[in-house]
Write an enzyme that holds these catalytic residues in place. Structure first.
Site, PDB file in Angstrom:
ATOM      1  CG  HIS A 138      -2.343   0.562   0.791  1.00 29.11           C
ATOM      2  ND1 HIS A 138      -3.523  -0.037   0.864  1.00 29.11           N
ATOM      3  CD2 HIS A 138      -2.922   1.760   1.002  1.00 29.11           C
ATOM      4  CE1 HIS A 138      -4.404   0.629   0.898  1.00 29.11           C
ATOM      5  NE2 HIS A 138      -3.911   2.548   0.761  1.00 29.11           N
ATOM      6  NE  ARG A 141       3.621   8.192  -1.548  1.00 30.14           N
ATOM      7  CZ  ARG A 141       3.401   6.474  -0.605  1.00 30.14           C
ATOM      8  NH1 ARG A 141       3.756   5.893  -1.702  1.00 30.14           N
ATOM      9  NH2 ARG A 141       2.700   6.444   0.070  1.00 30.14           N
TER      10      ARG A 141
HETATM   11  C1  LIG Z   1      -2.044   9.113  -1.688  1.00 26.65           C
HETATM   12  C2  LIG Z   1      -2.196   7.615  -1.772  1.00 26.65           C
HETATM   13  C3  LIG Z   1      -3.620   7.329  -1.456  1.00 26.65           C
HETATM   14  C4  LIG Z   1      -4.334   5.863  -1.741  1.00 26.65           C
HETATM   15  N1  LIG Z   1      -5.361   5.585  -2.011  1.00 26.65           N
HETATM   16  C5  LIG Z   1      -4.662   4.354  -2.297  1.00 26.65           C
HETATM   17  C6  LIG Z   1      -6.649   3.481  -2.079  1.00 26.65           C
HETATM   18  O1  LIG Z   1      -7.524   4.493  -2.221  1.00 26.65           O
HETATM   19  N2  LIG Z   1      -6.675   2.744  -2.880  1.00 26.65           N
HETATM   20  C7  LIG Z   1      -6.070   1.581  -2.416  1.00 26.65           C
HETATM   21  O2  LIG Z   1      -5.948   0.040  -2.636  1.00 26.65           O
HETATM   22  N3  LIG Z   1      -4.669   2.030  -2.236  1.00 26.65           N
HETATM   23  C8  LIG Z   1      -4.452   3.174  -2.172  1.00 26.65           C
HETATM   24  N4  LIG Z   1      -2.326   3.650  -2.021  1.00 26.65           N
HETATM   25  C9  LIG Z   1      -2.305   2.934  -2.886  1.00 26.65           C
HETATM   26  C10 LIG Z   1      -1.284   2.474  -4.128  1.00 26.65           C
HETATM   27  O3  LIG Z   1      -2.340   2.141  -5.031  1.00 26.65           O
HETATM   28  C11 LIG Z   1      -0.194   2.022  -3.996  1.00 26.65           C
HETATM   29  O4  LIG Z   1      -0.346   0.941  -3.593  1.00 26.65           O
HETATM   30  C12 LIG Z   1       0.600   3.022  -3.678  1.00 26.65           C
HETATM   31  O5  LIG Z   1       0.548   4.021  -4.408  1.00 26.65           O
HETATM   32  C13 LIG Z   1       1.901   2.440  -4.967  1.00 26.65           C
HETATM   33  O6  LIG Z   1       3.616   2.677  -4.386  1.00 26.65           O
HETATM   34  P1  LIG Z   1       4.533   4.093  -4.809  1.00 26.65           P
HETATM   35  O7  LIG Z   1       3.353   5.110  -5.126  1.00 26.65           O
HETATM   36  O8  LIG Z   1       5.686   4.119  -4.050  1.00 26.65           O
HETATM   37  O9  LIG Z   1       4.052   3.539  -6.492  1.00 26.65           O
HETATM   38  C14 LIG Z   1      -2.774   5.324  -2.142  1.00 26.65           C
HETATM   39  C15 LIG Z   1      -1.332   5.679  -2.072  1.00 26.65           C
HETATM   40  C16 LIG Z   1      -0.982   6.981  -1.899  1.00 26.65           C
HETATM   41  C17 LIG Z   1       0.612   7.410  -2.104  1.00 26.65           C
HETATM   42  C1  LIG Z   2      -8.583   7.913   1.986  1.00 31.08           C
HETATM   43  C2  LIG Z   2      -7.797   6.231   2.043  1.00 31.08           C
HETATM   44  C3  LIG Z   2      -9.245   5.795   1.453  1.00 31.08           C
HETATM   45  C4  LIG Z   2      -7.307   6.419   0.715  1.00 31.08           C
HETATM   46  C5  LIG Z   2      -6.203   6.384   1.267  1.00 31.08           C
HETATM   47  O1  LIG Z   2      -5.113   7.257   1.650  1.00 31.08           O
HETATM   48  C6  LIG Z   2      -5.085   5.425   1.078  1.00 31.08           C
HETATM   49  O2  LIG Z   2      -5.795   4.226   0.515  1.00 31.08           O
HETATM   50  O3  LIG Z   2      -3.936   5.030   1.166  1.00 31.08           O
END
Ligand SMILES: Cc1cc2nc3c(=O)[nH]c(=O)nc-3n(C[C@H](O)[C@H](O)[C@H](O)COP(=O)(O)O)c2cc1C
Ligand SMILES: CC(C)CC(=O)C(=O)O
Length: 370
Positions: free
Chosen positions: A254, A309
């Site tokens: 995540h 990101r």
């Molecule tokens: C700002 C932000 C919001 C995210 N929101 C979600 C989300 O709503 N649902 C989810 O499954 N993963 C979420 N993620 C995780 C991303 O899907 C992903 O696993 C992760 O960003 C990958 O890593 P990276 O940012 O280093 O490329 C989020 C990540 C970030 C940075």
């Molecule tokens: C606000 C959340 C539902 C999304 C988020 O930030 C995440 O999944 O990392």
């Protein structure tokens, strides 16, 4: 924990940081706890090197891969990230058009600030065949999940990504420090409106709760859409997921936003790939920043990798054009690395080509011993 963000996409993050209010930048950039898992996602790639193969001939080269019965031009997709309209006023619609123009599938999700119908429409404006998947969390009220699935299907999404690494919400140190816990007025999680149990016009909160395999089974029985399980790190969970009829797995911590003690995604990948043994495609995300990261993940068993990101940075700094250029450049970088590794196709990259820097030994496959 509002420390400096460095690393290979620093040149993208920095303009975004200048563009955004600190608390919004921190929401995107930050991770859980001491941000160890967040840092490790990138650092782990830095500890791995690729052994190129030579004299393999053949000038033809393709970066295409097949994922869930679709041909993707590159082994790359946009991972689901929340709140794109915090990054740019055009939000997810801009991301969708840019990803479609760059030939990169997009995963939009319940935490989008644009409805799934509008996201798919924006992608399809650009490319009628654009691949869009929908990410959701299982909801404690099954009829909410049912309605979300119906909306995604009606919008034209071709797969569902079920995120299962969030039985509780990660402790995001920067958000706690900044007191950031809500979208500003005017922005909302549009997909969570008008659901069973919601007040008229007000979105339901996105639930983080300890769902179980039975809840997933219910979803499996409910939809014919392919299901991708996101947030799998343990090989035993990978085996169960395949037995439960999942169509693909997404190895992910995540982006370091949930369990801070989790390993880097790329470190967990080989054991999951071994456990799955080719029965379904294995995807991964976390820390993928360059063509060589993509090549490394593919060599270690991933079919395709997700980007989180950097897409947000490109969107914040330069909107749709920034995202399109970034994804196009990343595709070109992967093609270049594939050529330098002596590969003609992504599947030519093999695990024997990945070694640990400093030792030149193969990394351990990481299967837990107990
Ligand atoms: C700002 C932000 C919001 C995210 N929101 C979600 C989300 O709503 N649902 C989810 O499954 N993963 C979420 N993620 C995780 C991303 O899907 C992903 O696993 C992760 O960003 C990958 O890593 P990276 O940012 O280093 O490329 C989020 C990540 C970030 C940075
Ligand atoms: C606000 C959340 C539902 C999304 C988020 O930030 C995440 O999944 O990392």
């Amino acid at each position: 924990m509002t420390g400096k963000d460095t690393g290979p996409t620093h040149h993208l993050a920095e303009p975004a940081r200048k563009q955004l209010p600190q608390e919004h930048y921190d929401f995107f950039a930050g991770g859980a706890g001491e941000e160890t898992a967040l840092r490790e996602n990138e650092n782990a790639f830095g500890r791995l090197a690729l052994l190129p193969r030579v004299l393999r001939g053949g000038a033809d080269r393709s970066t295409g891969v097949s994922v869930l019965d679709r041909e993707w031009p590159a082994p790359l997709f946009v991972s689901p990230t929340a709140f794109h309209r915090l990054a740019h006023p055009h939000g997810e619609a801009a991301t969708a058009r840019a990803a479609a123009a760059a030939g990169v599938p997009l995963v939009t999700g319940v935490a989008a600030t644009t409805s799934v119908a509008d996201v798919v429409a924006a992608a399809r404006e650009q490319d009628a065949d654009a691949v869009v998947w929908f990410q959701l969390y299982l909801h404690p009220e099954p009829e909410v999940t049912t309605e979300l699935v119906r909306r995604a299907q009606r919008a034209g999404c071709s797969a569902l990504v079920v995120t299962v690494d969030s039985p509780v919400f990660g402790r995001r140190t920067r958000d706690l420090h900044n007191g950031f816990h809500d979208l500003p007025p005017g922005l909302a999680t549009e997909n969570m409106r008008n659901l069973p149990g919601s007040e008229p016009g007000r979105p339901l909160p996105i639930p983080m709760w300890p769902a179980g395999w039975d809840d997933l089974r219910r979803l499996r029985e409910q939809t014919d859409l392919p299901l991708v399980l996101k947030g799998v790190l343990h090989p035993d969970d990978a085996r169960i997921a395949v037995e439960q009829g999942m169509d693909a797995l997404l190895v992910s911590n995540h982006g370091g936003r949930q369990l801070d003690a989790a390993p880097a995604s790329v470190e967990a990948l080989p054991a999951v790939a071994d456990a799955v043994a080719g029965r379904v495609p294995v995807l991964m995300d976390g820390g993928v920043r360059r063509g060589s990261d993509i090549a490394t993940a593919l060599a270690l068993g991933a079919r395709a990798v997700g980007i989180g990101r950097p897409v947000l940075w490109a969107l914040a700094a330069r909107g749709e054009e920034g995202v399109r250029e970034y994804l196009t450049a990343l595709r070109a970088d992967f093609d270049h690395v594939l050529a330098l590794c002596g590969g003609h196709r992504p599947q030519d990259l093999t695990a024997d080509q990945v070694v640990e820097r400093g030792t030149a030994r193969r990394p351990s496959r990481g299967e837990p011993t107990c």
